[in-house]
Design a protein around this motif. Structure first.
Motif, PDB file in Angstrom:
ATOM      1  N   THR A 286       0.828  -1.201   0.000  1.00  0.00           N
ATOM      2  CA  THR A 286       0.000   0.000   0.000  1.00  0.00           C
ATOM      3  C   THR A 286       0.862   1.250   0.000  1.00  0.00           C
ATOM      4  OG1 THR A 286      -1.774  -1.154   1.167  1.00  0.00           O
ATOM      5  CG2 THR A 286      -1.809   1.243   1.242  1.00  0.00           C
ATOM      6  N   TYR A 287       1.967   1.223   0.721  1.00  0.00           N
ATOM      7  CA  TYR A 287       2.840   2.392   0.814  1.00  0.00           C
ATOM      8  C   TYR A 287       3.384   2.778  -0.562  1.00  0.00           C
ATOM      9  CZ  TYR A 287       6.520   5.540   2.398  1.00  0.00           C
ATOM     10  OH  TYR A 287       7.312   6.635   2.588  1.00  0.00           O
ATOM     11  N   ILE A 291       2.433   6.351  -2.281  1.00  0.00           N
ATOM     12  CA  ILE A 291       3.410   7.432  -2.406  1.00  0.00           C
ATOM     13  C   ILE A 291       3.515   7.883  -3.852  1.00  0.00           C
ATOM     14  CG2 ILE A 291       5.553   6.107  -2.801  1.00  0.00           C
ATOM     15  CD1 ILE A 291       6.843   8.032  -0.713  1.00  0.00           C
ATOM     16  N   ALA A 292       3.225   6.990  -4.800  1.00  0.00           N
ATOM     17  CA  ALA A 292       3.174   7.406  -6.207  1.00  0.00           C
ATOM     18  C   ALA A 292       2.054   8.412  -6.410  1.00  0.00           C
ATOM     19  CB  ALA A 292       2.963   6.189  -7.102  1.00  0.00           C
ATOM     20  N   GLY A 293       0.903   8.168  -5.794  1.00  0.00           N
ATOM     21  CA  GLY A 293      -0.212   9.103  -5.891  1.00  0.00           C
ATOM     22  C   GLY A 293       0.062  10.409  -5.192  1.00  0.00           C
ATOM     23  N   VAL A 294       0.789  10.346  -4.079  1.00  0.00           N
ATOM     24  CA  VAL A 294       1.123  11.545  -3.331  1.00  0.00           C
ATOM     25  C   VAL A 294       1.970  12.489  -4.180  1.00  0.00           C
ATOM     26  CG1 VAL A 294       2.631  12.358  -1.469  1.00  0.00           C
ATOM     27  CG2 VAL A 294       0.867  10.649  -0.991  1.00  0.00           C
ATOM     28  N   LEU A 305       1.412   9.023   5.368  1.00  0.00           N
ATOM     29  CA  LEU A 305       1.534   7.635   4.943  1.00  0.00           C
ATOM     30  C   LEU A 305       1.944   6.754   6.116  1.00  0.00           C
ATOM     31  CD1 LEU A 305       3.289   7.921   1.460  1.00  0.00           C
ATOM     32  CD2 LEU A 305       0.884   7.606   1.964  1.00  0.00           C
ATOM     33  N   GLY A 306       1.275   5.632   6.235  1.00  0.00           N
ATOM     34  CA  GLY A 306       1.564   4.708   7.324  1.00  0.00           C
ATOM     35  C   GLY A 306       0.677   4.889   8.539  1.00  0.00           C
ATOM     36  N   GLN A 307      -0.119   5.944   8.566  1.00  0.00           N
ATOM     37  CA  GLN A 307      -0.912   6.226   9.761  1.00  0.00           C
ATOM     38  C   GLN A 307      -2.296   5.593   9.748  1.00  0.00           C
ATOM     39  OE1 GLN A 307      -1.027  10.444  10.531  1.00  0.00           O
ATOM     40  NE2 GLN A 307       1.194  10.674  10.402  1.00  0.00           N
ATOM     41  N   ALA A 308      -2.789   5.195   8.567  1.00  0.00           N
ATOM     42  CA  ALA A 308      -4.140   4.641   8.487  1.00  0.00           C
ATOM     43  C   ALA A 308      -4.095   3.147   8.806  1.00  0.00           C
ATOM     44  CB  ALA A 308      -4.728   4.857   7.098  1.00  0.00           C
ATOM     45  N   THR A 309      -4.546   2.790   9.997  1.00  0.00           N
ATOM     46  CA  THR A 309      -4.442   1.391  10.427  1.00  0.00           C
ATOM     47  C   THR A 309      -5.270   0.462   9.558  1.00  0.00           C
ATOM     48  OG1 THR A 309      -6.231   1.753  12.029  1.00  0.00           O
ATOM     49  CG2 THR A 309      -3.963   2.029  12.817  1.00  0.00           C
ATOM     50  N   ALA A 310      -6.257   0.993   8.867  1.00  0.00           N
ATOM     51  CA  ALA A 310      -7.068   0.149   7.989  1.00  0.00           C
ATOM     52  C   ALA A 310      -6.312  -0.249   6.731  1.00  0.00           C
ATOM     53  CB  ALA A 310      -8.357   0.886   7.603  1.00  0.00           C
ATOM     54  N   LEU A 348      11.404  11.079   0.373  1.00  0.00           N
ATOM     55  CA  LEU A 348      10.341  11.134   1.378  1.00  0.00           C
ATOM     56  C   LEU A 348      10.271   9.847   2.187  1.00  0.00           C
ATOM     57  CD1 LEU A 348       7.550  12.928  -0.678  1.00  0.00           C
ATOM     58  CD2 LEU A 348       8.714  13.822   1.351  1.00  0.00           C
ATOM     59  N   MET A 349      10.439   8.711   1.526  1.00  0.00           N
ATOM     60  CA  MET A 349      10.424   7.436   2.248  1.00  0.00           C
ATOM     61  C   MET A 349      11.536   7.400   3.295  1.00  0.00           C
ATOM     62  SD  MET A 349      10.917   3.533   0.811  1.00  0.00           S
ATOM     63  CE  MET A 349      12.605   3.808   0.228  1.00  0.00           C
ATOM     64  N   LEU A 350      12.744   7.806   2.902  1.00  0.00           N
ATOM     65  CA  LEU A 350      13.876   7.748   3.816  1.00  0.00           C
ATOM     66  C   LEU A 350      13.797   8.820   4.899  1.00  0.00           C
ATOM     67  CD1 LEU A 350      16.682   7.076   1.183  1.00  0.00           C
ATOM     68  CD2 LEU A 350      15.683   5.436   2.784  1.00  0.00           C
ATOM     69  N   ALA A 351      13.064   9.887   4.639  1.00  0.00           N
ATOM     70  CA  ALA A 351      12.930  10.952   5.636  1.00  0.00           C
ATOM     71  C   ALA A 351      11.958  10.586   6.746  1.00  0.00           C
ATOM     72  CB  ALA A 351      12.466  12.240   4.966  1.00  0.00           C
ATOM     73  N   GLY A 352      10.984   9.754   6.434  1.00  0.00           N
ATOM     74  CA  GLY A 352       9.930   9.443   7.383  1.00  0.00           C
ATOM     75  C   GLY A 352      10.313   8.374   8.386  1.00  0.00           C
TER      76      GLY A 352
END
Length: 504
Positions: A286-287, A291-294, A305-310, A348-352
């Motif tokens: 999902t990530y 992130i492509a859409g972001v 990203l990563g915060q939606a537990t669903a 962005l992935m590496l920053a988070g």
């Protein structure tokens, strides 16, 4: 010997950099104690939050070197991966496979002999030893769900004969699922759990992983790899085996073996990544998709990203990526063909702070089935990176893209090591730009817009002059921080990042 205040700052910065490279708290403590002993003035207590992480908390980034030979990986560990701060490398499958040019031949096992077009058993062992010496762990792509998808008998890379359901000395037809749920025994409906886990994935002979005999033989294969020093496994097609079957195969392995399971999350499908978490980490597809859409929409959403537990497993359970060898071919994520956008997504992935990041590095292609360049005997040629790898570097089919060497990517790997476990702070967004800090150790700005970004941004970095770690050369592009504010100028479609280990 008396030191001035300026000398003290310079020396402490040098020691902090040294400590980050060695990841050794004891050495830096000893060095600082020596420094204090040499000073005529009592030293100010250091603020740990304003110094590079020394506990290894940011040393977690892996890289998938897709279809790289063992010799090439060994060299890359020494020259690039170790110095850049990569923690581990993921290799392509090492077992004997069917013959052919396409990349997917490696995913059709013929036996568990460690002889493939990527190298021999001895070369694999030597690579592991070399990477360990460079401080890089080695994880292997383990294909244990199935064997070949060939209807006709054949001979594998190392000379082993096989038929679709018969592998002399290894498997007989009784060792495979024959689901009988579809006309061809292939999976037809992913909403049917039994089909997904007992029918064949595109004709690949599906092993009966409920069988104790099958489980034991697959465990033995993984143990053989561990005997060479392998540190972990990517479990290919884990979704196509029941989670309990995977658990039984992995149970005899030591507890410190890293496990990363390929379980693609599908809308309304009955099989979910959460089922496999007790076995180890899972890839959170999902990530990569989101992130492509972001980047195509609003970069500020990257902070969520990563915060939606669903939609996501917990951070500690997730391996995240911008693309991998499958998704760059099926178009479900970004790829090297997206150039700067691909690089910004990786920044962005590496920053988070969500998940364990896996960087991807492969070769250019025009045909999605195309394999890497081969020699006259069918062996993969050692990877040779294009000159000055970057998102803007022109590549031809077959060229090694070497995304892991892109300045933006390699620079962020080191940045993440400095940031360590510092929390996300000082978030900011405007239009197509987003910024965030990691405690008082690091700060990054991503400008996905078409115009240069100039702004004064709040940051928790200590006041000073900082070098942009994403420039990829020895020149220091300075950004000043005064009274907690950074004066930034970031060109369109680019990023800039600063940390307390790189000051001017």
């Amino acid at each position: 010997m008396a030191l001035t205040a300026d000398d003290l700052v310079v020396t402490m910065t040098h020691l902090a950099r040294r400590a980050a490279a060695l990841r050794t708290v004891g050495l830096v403590a000893l060095a600082l104690a020596t420094l204090v002993g040499c000073s005529d003035e009592p030293a100010e207590p250091a603020d740990p939050a304003a110094e590079p992480a020394t506990d290894g908390s940011g040393h977690d980034v892996g890289v998938q070197l897709f279809e790289w030979t063992w010799d090439a990986i060994a060299d890359e560990c020494t020259t690039t991966l170790g110095p850049a701060g990569y923690a581990w490398v993921l290799t392509s499958p090492p077992q004997e496979h069917v013959l052919g040019d396409p990349w997917w031949t490696a995913y059709q096992p013929v036996s568990y002999r460690l002889e493939s077009r990527l190298g021999t058993r001895d070369q694999l062992a030597a690579m592991i030893e070399t990477c360990h010496a460079a401080g890089v762990d080695v994880r292997v792509d383990a294909v244990i769900n199935h064997m070949t998808g060939q209807d006709d008998p054949g001979t594998g890379w190392a000379g082993s004969s096989y038929e679709h359901y018969t592998y002399p000395g290894l498997w007989t037809p009784e060792d495979f699922h024959h689901c009988g749920l579809t006309p061809t025994d292939d999976i037809a409906l992913y909403l049917d759990r039994e089909q997904v886990q007992t029918c064949e994935l595109v004709n690949l002979a599906d092993l009966d992983t409920t069988s104790p005999t099958v489980r034991a033989r697959l465990t033995a294969y993984l143990q053989d790899l561990l005997s060479l020093g392998v540190d972990g496994f990517r479990i290919d097609a884990a979704k196509h085996m029941a989670a309990d079957d995977v658990a039984a195969i992995l149970e005899p392995l030591p507890d410190d073996v890293a496990i990363m399971q390929e379980v693609i999350r599908g809308s309304a499908e009955p099989i979910s990544p959460e089922e496999y978490v007790p076995n180890g980490q899972v890839y959170e597809f999902t990530y990569g998709k989101e992130i492509a859409g972001v980047l195509a929409g609003s970069p500020r959403l990257a902070l969520e990203l990563g915060q939606a537990t669903a939609r996501y497993v917990a951070s500690d359970d997730a391996v995240v990526f911008v693309e991998n060898h499958d998704t760059e071919r099926n178009g479900s994520t970004l790829s090297y063909q997206d150039g700067a956008t691909d690089a910004l997504a990786t920044v962005l992935m590496l920053a988070g702070t969500y998940g364990t990041p896996q960087v991807y590095s492969g070769y250019a292609f025009a045909d999605v089935d195309a394999g890497p360049r081969l020699d006259d005997d069918g062996r993969v040629l050692d990877a040779t990176c294009v000159a000055d790898p970057s998102p803007a570097t022109a590549v031809q089919p077959g060229d090694w893209v070497c995304q892991h060497r892109w300045p933006q990517v390699a620079g962020m790997v080191g940045w993440r090591g400095v940031a360590g476990d510092a929390p996300v702070v000082d978030t900011w967004s405007e239009g197509d730009a987003v910024a965030l800090g990691r405690g008082s150790r690091a700060f990054v700005v991503v400008n996905a817009g078409d115009d240069e970004l100039t702004a004064t941004l709040p940051t928790s970095l200590p006041d000073g002059d900082y070098c942009d770690v994403l420039t990829g050369d020895d020149a220091c592009v300075v950004t000043r921080v005064r009274d907690g504010a950074a004066e930034v100028a970031v060109p369109a479609q680019s990023a800039a990042a600063w940390d307390v280990a790189h000051t001017d």
